[in-house]
Write a protein that holds these residues in place. Structure first.
Motif, PDB file in Angstrom:
ATOM      1  N   SER A  32       1.331   7.911  15.809  1.00 23.38           N
ATOM      2  CA  SER A  32       2.007   6.616  15.898  1.00 23.38           C
ATOM      3  C   SER A  32       2.702   6.249  14.595  1.00 23.38           C
ATOM      4  O   SER A  32       3.496   5.314  14.545  1.00 23.38           O
ATOM      5  CB  SER A  32       0.996   5.517  16.269  1.00 23.38           C
ATOM      6  OG  SER A  32      -0.015   5.421  15.273  1.00 23.38           O
ATOM      7  N   GLN A  33       2.393   6.998  13.529  1.00 23.56           N
ATOM      8  CA  GLN A  33       3.042   6.818  12.235  1.00 23.56           C
ATOM      9  C   GLN A  33       3.625   8.155  11.782  1.00 23.56           C
ATOM     10  O   GLN A  33       3.087   9.213  12.107  1.00 23.56           O
ATOM     11  CB  GLN A  33       2.041   6.315  11.186  1.00 23.56           C
ATOM     12  CG  GLN A  33       1.538   4.897  11.410  1.00 23.56           C
ATOM     13  CD  GLN A  33       2.639   3.871  11.197  1.00 23.56           C
ATOM     14  OE1 GLN A  33       3.509   4.042  10.363  1.00 23.56           O
ATOM     15  NE2 GLN A  33       2.589   2.794  11.984  1.00 23.56           N
ATOM     16  N   GLN A  52      -3.770   7.144  13.170  1.00 22.12           N
ATOM     17  CA  GLN A  52      -2.344   6.831  13.193  1.00 22.12           C
ATOM     18  C   GLN A  52      -1.480   8.084  13.104  1.00 22.12           C
ATOM     19  O   GLN A  52      -0.332   8.090  13.537  1.00 22.12           O
ATOM     20  CB  GLN A  52      -1.981   5.905  12.030  1.00 22.12           C
ATOM     21  CG  GLN A  52      -2.583   4.509  12.125  1.00 22.12           C
ATOM     22  CD  GLN A  52      -2.123   3.631  10.981  1.00 22.12           C
ATOM     23  OE1 GLN A  52      -1.927   4.098   9.860  1.00 22.12           O
ATOM     24  NE2 GLN A  52      -1.948   2.343  11.266  1.00 22.12           N
TER      25      GLN A  52
END
Length: 327
Positions: A281-282, A312
């Motif tokens: 997600s990052q 993440q």
């Protein structure tokens, strides 16, 4: 010549003592004997991580110590006797290992062991290596030191030095994994490490009849322990001193396939690239940036990664799963 028998089985202490004695006795000849508890001694110009099985070494509390001399990595334990000659530089040919291995061979030959020097610096019996030797020159003196595999734990030796060569690309000195053997089966029944110490010392006394025994003083012990703590116990010397290298490791975990590439300069991560089929997600570049400047050391990386939200970058993962990619 001074004859010194180390009072310690601590590899940090004994390797430090070799350097300390160079300064303590700048002109005297020395003959030092020591026995280390389980430890790996790596050559000065080696990439430590490329020479050892890190997981096994850590699980079995095996010390890892870099020595001053070049050559390959060796395993020491209580069944391994180590000898060290210190002489003035120039008195003997630096490239000739035979002069100081001769007393060892003579002692063993007198006991009926068909030992011989082969190649540049190895002692063999029946084609198998039981002693490796290395040299260094510093401060006007020369040290030649070597090992005698007497009753070493061969299974541990094999596991501790079983490194994965596919992880590392570098130009560091590589160890030659020759076939090795213990001397125990060739020696008279009941022979001990102390017996070998005495026999080898007697052989030295035949060559140097005026030699005297020297007991390390309290001042010597303090000096050696200071050097041990400030240098030979440190990550910077034992791991960080390694030549520059590239590291690659691929792992498969529930979150997906992860491949980690590192450029490491003197033990510090200089560049990072992480590939895989995980879901993030990052941007993974953010994690790569966080790792630049960190030691390529599992404890340091574990501390750094524990401060980040790894989900993440990789989805559902654990810290230990990701750490596995840096081993």
């Amino acid at each position: 010549m001074l004859l010194i028998d180390s009072p310690s089985h601590n590899a940090y202490f004994n390797i430090a003592s070799e350097e300390y004695l160079l300064h303590r006795f700048p002109t005297e000849d020395l003959f030092l004997l020591y026995v280390n508890a389980p430890s790996i001694i790596v050559g000065k110009f080696q990439n430590t991580l490329a020479e050892i099985n890190l997981d096994y070494v850590q699980q079995n509390n095996i010390k890892v110590v870099r020595r001053m001399s070049g050559g390959g990595a060796v395993y020491h334990d209580l069944g391994n006797l180590n000898f060290s000659f210190h002489t003035l530089l120039g008195e003997n040919d630096f490239g000739d290992f035979s002069f100081f291995t001769q007393p060892v061979l003579k002692m063993l030959n007198n006991l009926g062991v068909p030992a011989e020097l082969q190649g540049r610096n190895d002692l063999l019996v029946d084609g198998k290596k039981f002693s490796g030797n290395a040299k260094l020159a510093r401060h006007g003196k020369m040290i030649q030191h070597g090992t005698l595999l007497f009753n070493s734990e061969m299974e541990v030796l094999g596991e501790a030095l079983k490194a994965n060569p596919l992880k590392f690309i570098d130009k560091a000195t590589k160890s030659n994994r020759a076939r090795v053997t213990n001397l125990l089966g060739y020696l008279p029944e009941g022979t001990t490490t102390d017996d070998l110490k005495d026999l080898l010392t007697r052989e030295i006394l035949k060559i140097h009849p005026d030699a005297t025994r020297y007991i390390l003083t309290d001042e010597d012990l303090l000096g050696i322990k200071k050097l041990q703590q400030e240098k030979y116990e440190t990550w910077d010397w034992n791991f960080g001193f390694s030549p520059n290298y590239n590291f690659k490791r691929a792992i498969k975990i529930p979150a997906g396939f992860i491949e980690i590439h590192l450029d490491v300069v003197h033990g510090i991560i200089d560049k990072v690239k992480i590939f895989g089929d995980f879901f993030a997600s990052q941007p993974i570049e953010l994690l790569e940036q966080e790792l630049v400047g960190q030691k390529h050391d599992l404890n340091a990386l574990r501390l750094k990664l524990s401060q980040l939200d790894l989900t993440q970058f990789f989805g559902k993962v654990t810290l230990e799963e990701i750490i596995g990619g840096f081993k």
